[in-house]
Scaffold this motif. Structure first.
Motif, PDB file in Angstrom:
ATOM      1  N   THR A 115       0.350  -1.068  -0.086  1.00  0.00           N
ATOM      2  CA  THR A 115       0.458   0.230   0.093  1.00  0.00           C
ATOM      3  C   THR A 115       1.137   1.086  -0.024  1.00  0.00           C
ATOM      4  O   THR A 115       1.499   1.165   0.702  1.00  0.00           O
ATOM      5  CB  THR A 115      -1.314  -0.268   1.328  1.00  0.00           C
ATOM      6  OG1 THR A 115      -1.621  -1.354   1.430  1.00  0.00           O
ATOM      7  CG2 THR A 115      -2.226   0.932   1.438  1.00  0.00           C
ATOM      8  N   HIS A 117       1.012   5.461  -1.257  1.00  0.00           N
ATOM      9  CA  HIS A 117      -0.438   7.363  -1.282  1.00  0.00           C
ATOM     10  C   HIS A 117       1.270   8.016  -2.123  1.00  0.00           C
ATOM     11  O   HIS A 117       1.977   8.115  -1.542  1.00  0.00           O
ATOM     12  CB  HIS A 117      -1.024   7.759  -0.727  1.00  0.00           C
ATOM     13  CG  HIS A 117      -1.790   8.582  -0.506  1.00  0.00           C
ATOM     14  ND1 HIS A 117      -3.099   7.759  -0.758  1.00  0.00           N
ATOM     15  CD2 HIS A 117      -1.963   9.890  -0.761  1.00  0.00           C
ATOM     16  CE1 HIS A 117      -3.776   9.590  -0.697  1.00  0.00           C
ATOM     17  NE2 HIS A 117      -2.884  10.165  -1.546  1.00  0.00           N
ATOM     18  N   ALA A 292      -4.216   5.325  -0.872  1.00  0.00           N
ATOM     19  CA  ALA A 292      -4.270   4.166   0.028  1.00  0.00           C
ATOM     20  C   ALA A 292      -5.422   4.053   0.543  1.00  0.00           C
ATOM     21  O   ALA A 292      -5.710   4.009   1.804  1.00  0.00           O
ATOM     22  CB  ALA A 292      -3.049   4.981   1.193  1.00  0.00           C
ATOM     23  N   GLY A 293      -6.563   3.743  -0.220  1.00  0.00           N
ATOM     24  CA  GLY A 293      -7.556   3.210   0.057  1.00  0.00           C
ATOM     25  C   GLY A 293      -8.335   4.222   0.163  1.00  0.00           C
ATOM     26  O   GLY A 293      -8.309   5.264  -0.446  1.00  0.00           O
TER      27      GLY A 293
END
Length: 318
Positions: A115, A117, A292-293
């Motif tokens: 993960t 970002h 990240a999500g």
């Protein structure tokens, strides 16, 4: 809190029309990458192709206090993450030396093993183009061409008035003296959603800018020497969406007139940059869609186009 969603607009008036335009933009990106390969003998990025410095060892620190509406995803008070940072020059217009160019900064925050970002920024507070169509047309027009040829190509695509306006903004941005990469402010330009908050972000340097600026001939050497003797730090700040007049989601050429809030600190600890570390960072495929999500969403036509155009450029470079 999410009233900003009512302002979202699509190029051509609909999502379907915009997607058709993005396919045309992808063809422009491919032509720019091919032209760069012919010139340099290897495929380069369509934008910000010239690396200045790559820092493999950095980290992002979230403060102990954070507004509740911004505590989304990895934005947890007191959290700390490893990061990689890439500085670059646009190098998209022939005939300009290192003193005249737009600079870029890309940050990869490593949240976990799978993960990340990404934060992508330039040292221009506002974009030279209003939307993705104008931005890609500008890249296509000037990529591998001199100023006059590029201007004529841009006028053929957007009309003389817009071509002259964009060329004027680019001229102003490239003429801004950059004393050091460590004392530049880096702006996202395009908007994002962090949870229910629409915002733009930027990196504000903790190193003060000198009162008298002089564009350095070698920003890379200056930055590496500075990092060898001291830490380089930036505050990660945001500006929240207020209304269409002061904080436009669709016109990237307009400065946001909103207060600044600090939500994190980016630290580049003192170190000697090694060739292998810089090569590692240069190979990273940064994208605004590396988020990240689902709490994080790139907004505006600039970002929606990047979701396809960055992939096209990356695949051709590989």
């Amino acid at each position: 809190m999410t009233e900003w969603r009512d302002e979202i607009a699509y190029l051509g008036g609909s999502l379907k029309a915009e997607q058709a335009l993005i396919i045309r933009m992808e063809q422009d990106v491919r032509s720019v990458v091919r032209a760069a390969e012919r010139t340099h003998g290897r495929p380069l990025r369509a934008q910000h192709a010239a690396p200045l410095a790559g820092v493999r060892r950095a980290y992002l620190r979230i403060p102990g206090r954070l507004p509740p509406d911004l505590q989304v995803g990895f934005l947890r008070p007191g959290a700390e993450y490893a990061a990689h940072v890439r500085f670059s020059s646009a190098a998209s217009t022939a005939g300009h030396g290192p003193r005249l160019d737009l600079r870029g900064c890309a940050v990869r925050i490593v949240i976990g093993p799978n993960t990340v970002h990404d934060l992508l920024m330039t040292n221009a507070e506002r974009h030279h183009a209003r939307d993705a169509w104008e931005a890609t047309a500008t890249m296509w027009a000037f990529g591998g061409h001199g100023h006059l040829t590029g201007l004529l190509r841009l006028a053929a695509r957007l009309g003389p008035a817009r071509a002259l306006a964009i060329a004027g903004v680019l001229r102003e941005q490239r003429a801004i003296p950059v004393d050091s990469l460590a004392s530049e402010t880096w702006w996202s330009g395009a908007p994002y959603a962090f949870g229910k908050v629409a915002l733009r972000f930027h990196l504000a340097p903790l190193a003060p800018k000198p009162r008298r600026l002089s564009a350095r001939a070698d920003l890379a050497a200056d930055f590496k020497a500075r990092l060898k003797r001291e830490d380089v730090r930036y505050d990660l700040r945001i500006q929240r969406y207020i209304d269409p007049a002061r904080t436009s989601l669709n016109d990237a050429s307009r400065v946001w007139l909103a207060p600044h809030e600090t939500i994190a600190e980016l630290i580049l600890p003192s170190q000697e940059l090694r060739a292998e570390d810089e090569a590692f960072v240069d190979k990273l495929a940064f994208s605004p869609f590396n988020v990240a999500g689902s709490e994080f969403e790139p907004l505006g036509s600039m970002n929606r186009a990047r979701s396809r155009l960055y992939v096209a450029s990356q695949l051709m470079r590989r």
